[in-house]
Design a protein around this motif. Structure first.
Motif, mmCIF file in Angstrom:
data_model
loop_
_atom_site.group_PDB
_atom_site.id
_atom_site.type_symbol
_atom_site.label_atom_id
_atom_site.label_comp_id
_atom_site.label_asym_id
_atom_site.label_seq_id
_atom_site.Cartn_x
_atom_site.Cartn_y
_atom_site.Cartn_z
ATOM 1 N N THR A 7 0.808 -1.221 0.000
ATOM 2 C CA THR A 7 0.000 0.000 0.000
ATOM 3 C C THR A 7 0.840 1.270 0.000
ATOM 4 O O THR A 7 0.410 2.290 0.491
ATOM 5 C CB THR A 7 -0.895 0.015 1.243
ATOM 6 O OG1 THR A 7 -0.075 -0.037 2.406
ATOM 7 C CG2 THR A 7 -1.851 -1.161 1.238
ATOM 8 N N ALA A 9 1.758 4.506 -0.929
ATOM 9 C CA ALA A 9 1.085 5.529 -1.750
ATOM 10 C C ALA A 9 2.092 6.482 -2.338
ATOM 11 O O ALA A 9 3.107 6.794 -1.733
ATOM 12 C CB ALA A 9 0.079 6.287 -0.902
ATOM 13 N N LEU A 184 -3.438 -0.904 5.429
ATOM 14 C CA LEU A 184 -3.762 -0.156 4.216
ATOM 15 C C LEU A 184 -3.686 1.332 4.527
ATOM 16 O O LEU A 184 -4.478 1.846 5.308
ATOM 17 C CB LEU A 184 -5.181 -0.520 3.758
ATOM 18 C CG LEU A 184 -5.762 0.191 2.545
ATOM 19 C CD1 LEU A 184 -4.988 -0.192 1.289
ATOM 20 C CD2 LEU A 184 -7.230 -0.164 2.381
ATOM 21 N N SER A 186 -4.293 5.092 4.475
ATOM 22 C CA SER A 186 -5.444 5.881 4.057
ATOM 23 C C SER A 186 -4.966 7.108 3.293
ATOM 24 O O SER A 186 -4.468 8.066 3.868
ATOM 25 C CB SER A 186 -6.268 6.312 5.274
ATOM 26 O OG SER A 186 -7.332 7.137 4.866
ATOM 27 N N THR A 187 -5.095 7.075 1.992
ATOM 28 C CA THR A 187 -4.774 8.221 1.147
ATOM 29 C C THR A 187 -5.891 8.375 0.132
ATOM 30 O O THR A 187 -6.328 7.398 -0.486
ATOM 31 C CB THR A 187 -3.442 8.020 0.402
ATOM 32 O OG1 THR A 187 -3.510 6.812 -0.353
ATOM 33 C CG2 THR A 187 -2.277 7.943 1.375
ATOM 34 N N SER A 190 -8.690 5.628 -0.868
ATOM 35 C CA SER A 190 -8.215 4.245 -0.795
ATOM 36 C C SER A 190 -9.093 3.368 0.094
ATOM 37 O O SER A 190 -9.369 2.208 -0.244
ATOM 38 C CB SER A 190 -6.767 4.198 -0.295
ATOM 39 O OG SER A 190 -6.648 4.786 0.999
ATOM 40 N N TYR A 191 -9.549 3.901 1.216
ATOM 41 C CA TYR A 191 -10.394 3.096 2.097
ATOM 42 C C TYR A 191 -11.757 2.836 1.454
ATOM 43 O O TYR A 191 -12.320 1.741 1.571
ATOM 44 C CB TYR A 191 -10.581 3.804 3.445
ATOM 45 C CG TYR A 191 -9.476 3.545 4.449
ATOM 46 C CD1 TYR A 191 -8.273 2.964 4.090
ATOM 47 C CD2 TYR A 191 -9.652 3.902 5.788
ATOM 48 C CE1 TYR A 191 -7.271 2.737 5.013
ATOM 49 C CE2 TYR A 191 -8.650 3.671 6.735
ATOM 50 C CZ TYR A 191 -7.463 3.092 6.341
ATOM 51 O OH TYR A 191 -6.471 2.861 7.278
ATOM 52 N N THR A 193 -12.386 2.694 -1.761
ATOM 53 C CA THR A 193 -12.166 1.714 -2.819
ATOM 54 C C THR A 193 -12.051 0.309 -2.254
ATOM 55 O O THR A 193 -12.602 -0.649 -2.809
ATOM 56 C CB THR A 193 -10.901 2.072 -3.620
ATOM 57 O OG1 THR A 193 -11.047 3.380 -4.188
ATOM 58 C CG2 THR A 193 -10.650 1.072 -4.730
#
Length: 354
Positions: A7, A9, A184, A186-187, A190-191, A193
């Motif tokens: 993950t 980013a 994961l 969080s950007t 993303s969450y 999705t």
């Protein structure tokens, strides 16, 4: 248990900041002890490198940025906020301060980056206007915190959302062993999705994104956490507040930013346009809706309650993530507490809400 996924980013704003050609460095100001009084005047040409997009938008829209220029403060604004981006920029010495929640100051300390919190604001009615809700994937059966047992939950150890997940589990009487934490970051979306693709069953998402999430993914739901999550700070490299010139400039900035928060309470539509429309790219209706569900922001008359909450969070993360115990009083520069309170005057928030 924690399930790890790839993950990393692409932090474009940070990359741009770290690779751009540096201007000629100004000579640092005289060293200032952390116990010394903040200087009263700002030497001409003093530069602050600030990652505070929301603060920038409000200061400029309200005209309060004139307080900075009139005092001789030059600001280099960076489109950076949040823990991972700001800590990366701090380590490269490309940023003095950044607007974040409370978690980044803890992780900065645990990873060897010395910082100080110089500013705090709160939500006046924090439980009525939460920052996050728990998004639930379509088809996942989660209607209450007790239903989290056995679920896959999005988790980012170094972000406010990660700490919130641990606090939610504690509130539900669960442990990490009772769920699967999917690492994961969080950007952006993303969450959302991850929820929509059912990679996770549950993820903390911004309250203002819930409507969009439900509209985008039929069958999607969300539940409240019932937990206060409104911590909002500005933290700086310790070297910045130890620089007499920058410390003087930060005193001006903290006072102006305090007045800017009070201004945005009284001008919600202008705030919505200045930040959520012009910076975040929302349409007018959505921008105003975000402001409406965010609640009024307040300046605490004292930082005592915020420090107590930060200590409880640090203790929880130390126990759950294996970090060293941390005395959070070492992470705050309470010289700025008085600056805020004086700037807020009679509008400073007292009592439990603080």
């Amino acid at each position: 248990m924690i399930k790890r996924t790839g993950t990393a980013a692409a932090a474009l704003a940070v990359a741009a900041l770290l690779t751009m050609s540096a201007c000629a460095e100004d000579e640092a100001g005289a060293s200032l002890e952390l116990t010394a009084a903040l200087p009263e005047s700002v030497p001409s040409g003093t530069v602050l490198r600030l990652g505070d997009p929301a603060g920038q938008a409000v200061l400029q829209r309200s005209g309060l940025d004139k307080e900075l220029s009139d005092a001789g403060v030059e600001v280099e604004w960076a489109n950076i906020s949040g823990g991972p981006q700001s800590i990366q920029a701090f380590r490269a010495d490309k940023l003095d301060c950044s607007a974040v929640a409370d978690i980044p100051s803890l992780f900065a300390a645990w990873t060897g980056t010395s910082t100080k919190i110089i500013y705090q604001n709160v939500t006046v009615d924090p439980l009525e206007f939460p920052i996050y809700q728990l998004g639930v994937a379509p088809g996942a059966s989660v209607a209450a915190l007790s239903d989290l047992r056995g679920k896959k939950i999005a988790y980012s150890a170094g972000q406010a959302q990660g700490a919130l997940v641990l606090r939610v589990l504690k509130e539900a009487g669960l442990t990490q062993k009772d769920v699967t934490l999917v690492e994961l970051t969080s950007t952006g979306d993303s969450y959302i999705t991850a929820l929509g693709s059912k990679a996770v069953d549950v993820a903390p998402i911004a309250a203002y994104q819930v409507k969009l999430y439900k509209a985008k993914y039929p069958g999607a739901t969300a539940i409240g956490t019932g937990i206060r999550d409104d911590a909002s700070t500005v933290y700086c490299l310790t070297t910045a507040v130890e620089d007499a010139d920058k410390a003087a400039a930060l005193k001006v900035y903290v006072a102006a930013r305090t007045r800017a928060v009070l201004w945005q309470n009284e001008h919600p539509d202008e705030y919505a346009k200045a930040y959520y429309q012009d910076v975040q790219g929302l349409n007018e209706a959505d921008a105003r809706a975000v402001v409406a569900i965010s609640g009024r922001k307040g300046i605490p008359a004292t930082w005592d309650n915020a420090i107590e909450r930060l200590q409880a969070t640090a203790d929880l993360l130390a126990a759950e993530q294996g970090h060293d115990k941390l005395d959070v009083t070492t992470l705050v520069d309470r010289r700025f507490e008085k600056v805020q309170a004086e700037a807020a005057g009679s509008q400073a928030v007292t009592g439990d809400a603080a």
